[in-house]
Design a protein around this motif. Structure first.
Motif, short mmCIF file in Angstrom:
data_model
loop_
_atom_site.label_atom_id
_atom_site.label_comp_id
_atom_site.label_asym_id
_atom_site.label_seq_id
_atom_site.Cartn_x
_atom_site.Cartn_y
_atom_site.Cartn_z
N GLN A 125 30.55 43.84 74.57
CA GLN A 125 30.96 42.96 73.48
C GLN A 125 32.21 43.53 72.79
OE1 GLN A 125 27.59 42.05 70.88
NE2 GLN A 125 26.20 42.21 72.61
N ARG A 128 30.51 40.20 80.61
CA ARG A 128 30.67 40.18 79.16
C ARG A 128 29.54 39.39 78.49
NH1 ARG A 128 32.92 44.17 77.71
NH2 ARG A 128 33.71 43.25 75.78
N TYR A 129 29.43 39.62 77.20
CA TYR A 129 28.53 38.88 76.31
C TYR A 129 27.05 39.13 76.60
CZ TYR A 129 32.97 36.44 75.83
OH TYR A 129 34.30 36.14 75.68
N GLU A 150 23.75 32.32 89.81
CA GLU A 150 24.93 33.15 89.64
C GLU A 150 25.05 34.18 90.76
OE1 GLU A 150 24.94 32.63 84.78
OE2 GLU A 150 24.55 34.61 85.64
N LEU A 186 28.98 31.73 85.69
CA LEU A 186 28.16 32.33 84.65
C LEU A 186 27.93 31.32 83.53
CD1 LEU A 186 29.78 35.88 84.27
CD2 LEU A 186 27.88 35.19 85.74
N GLN A 187 26.71 31.30 83.00
CA GLN A 187 26.39 30.43 81.87
C GLN A 187 26.47 31.24 80.58
OE1 GLN A 187 22.79 28.04 82.12
NE2 GLN A 187 22.56 28.05 79.89
N VAL A 188 27.52 31.04 79.83
CA VAL A 188 27.71 31.73 78.56
C VAL A 188 27.42 30.73 77.45
CG1 VAL A 188 29.31 32.98 77.08
CG2 VAL A 188 29.40 33.30 79.56
N ASN A 189 26.36 30.95 76.71
CA ASN A 189 25.94 30.02 75.67
C ASN A 189 26.62 30.33 74.34
OD1 ASN A 189 24.26 28.93 77.56
ND2 ASN A 189 22.34 29.56 76.59
N GLU A 190 27.16 29.32 73.70
CA GLU A 190 27.66 29.43 72.33
C GLU A 190 26.45 29.32 71.40
OE1 GLU A 190 29.07 30.00 69.01
OE2 GLU A 190 30.66 30.00 70.53
N ARG A 248 28.64 34.50 71.34
CA ARG A 248 28.29 34.00 72.66
C ARG A 248 27.28 34.95 73.31
NH1 ARG A 248 34.14 33.94 73.47
NH2 ARG A 248 34.97 31.95 72.73
N MET A 249 26.52 34.42 74.26
CA MET A 249 25.52 35.22 74.97
C MET A 249 25.44 34.78 76.42
SD MET A 249 21.42 35.42 74.34
CE MET A 249 21.24 33.79 75.09
N LEU A 250 25.43 35.75 77.33
CA LEU A 250 25.23 35.46 78.75
C LEU A 250 23.75 35.16 78.96
CD1 LEU A 250 26.47 35.28 81.58
CD2 LEU A 250 26.01 37.74 81.83
#
Length: 311
Positions: A73, A81-82, A171, A177-181, A220-222
């Motif tokens: 981070q 990342r995330y 993935e 990659l699914q990076v959630n806000e 954000r979070m992976l």
């Protein structure tokens, strides 16, 4: 107060941790100072409340403060990342202490830790086994594992784990990659879409406006790498292992993220502590304690004597 940017790379680390070292006015590198490791919230970064509010106040009170970005981070290393990995977050604290004890101006026998929101849960968990920490303070502390099992998974942790498993497989097979806000994009969007629950709305007001917005604070979070969070408990074994002086600071205006209940729970479990203190601030909320001068000032009125006594 003076601020220095450093990259921490101990011999057992595969990547560097980016940190700010805050020192008091009149700092003398030949002296040894009590030192605080300051841990940022979930979805935050070192430039926000951990350094600019609490780090600044502590440095002005005579402490050396090390505020850093979590692994994966901000400006710290680590890929992908995330990632929000509670075990890594707790290990980061020990690695920052590994670095701190090599600095000639750090008094190795007077190291404390302070954390905000998820960082508060992390410093409490760290102190259970990291006995180089002599006193610990959680500001509006959140047990992230509990939050993921409840509100963040819409009270369906098994469904969340199954979705994470499917996404991680996708993935691994080459999918994106699914990076959630984690928050609404703006205060206006939150209002228009009825996202006005206290903590969600106030988080948006902090992270998505000039009030607290920072490039490193990604919110954000992976998604695929968050499985272990759901089986993690910041307060596990606290009844036995929390021996250091501890303080939990909470606002009585309760929100969905649950810091009020988490702070009280950690306080209640810490009966092995040499000095446990619960500070409840009437008419203030979770995000008020990030940067609102009045509740922050009330918190510091209790934190500074506590740290002075134990460090």
């Amino acid at each position: 107060m003076n601020t220095q940017s450093v990259n921490i790379q101990n011999h057992d680390m595969a990547w560097a941790i980016s940190a700010l070292i805050l020192t008091p006015e009149g700092f003398d590198g030949s002296k040894a100072y009590p030192t605080i490791v300051s841990v940022h919230p979930f979805g935050s970064c070192k430039e926000q409340t951990s350094s600019s509010v609490y780090g600044k106040a502590l440095a002005e009170a005579g402490y050396v403060v090390i505020a850093y970005d979590a692994s994966f981070q901000g400006q710290s290393g680590g890929t992908p990342r995330y990632i929000e990995d509670p075990s890594q977050r707790v290990e980061d604290i020990s690695r920052v202490i590994d670095y701190a004890v090599t600095l000639p101006y750090v008094d190795n026998n007077r190291i404390g830790s302070i954390g905000v929101c998820g960082g508060g849960g992390y410093v409490f968990n760290s102190a259970l086994t990291e006995k180089r920490v002599k006193a610990v303070v959680g500001i509006t502390p959140v047990n992230l594992g509990r939050l993921f099992r409840e509100a963040f998974s819409e009270f369906n942790p098994i469904g969340a784990l199954e979705a994470m498993a499917a996404q991680r497989t996708a993935e691994a097979l080459g999918g994106e990659l699914q990076v959630n806000e984690l928050l609404p994009p703006s205060v206006e969007f939150a209002k228009e879409n009825g996202l006005t629950e206290r903590d969600v709305f106030e988080a948006t007001d902090y992270y998505k406006t000039p009030r607290g917005q920072s490039e490193g604070g990604a919110t954000r979070m992976l998604f695929s790498h968050a499985q272990k969070t759901l089986s993690w408990d910041a307060f596990a074994f606290a009844e036995i292992l929390m021996t250091q002086p501890m303080m939990a600071v909470v606002g009585q205006d309760v929100g969905a993220f649950g810091a009020y209940r988490d702070g009280k729970e950690m306080y209640g479990k810490s009966f092995a502590s040499k000095d446990r203190q619960l500070v409840e601030l009437e008419n203030w909320s979770h995000y008020d304690l990030y940067d609102n001068p009045e509740p922050v000032g009330l918190a510091m009125e209790r934190i500074l004597p506590f740290l002075a006594q134990h460090l």
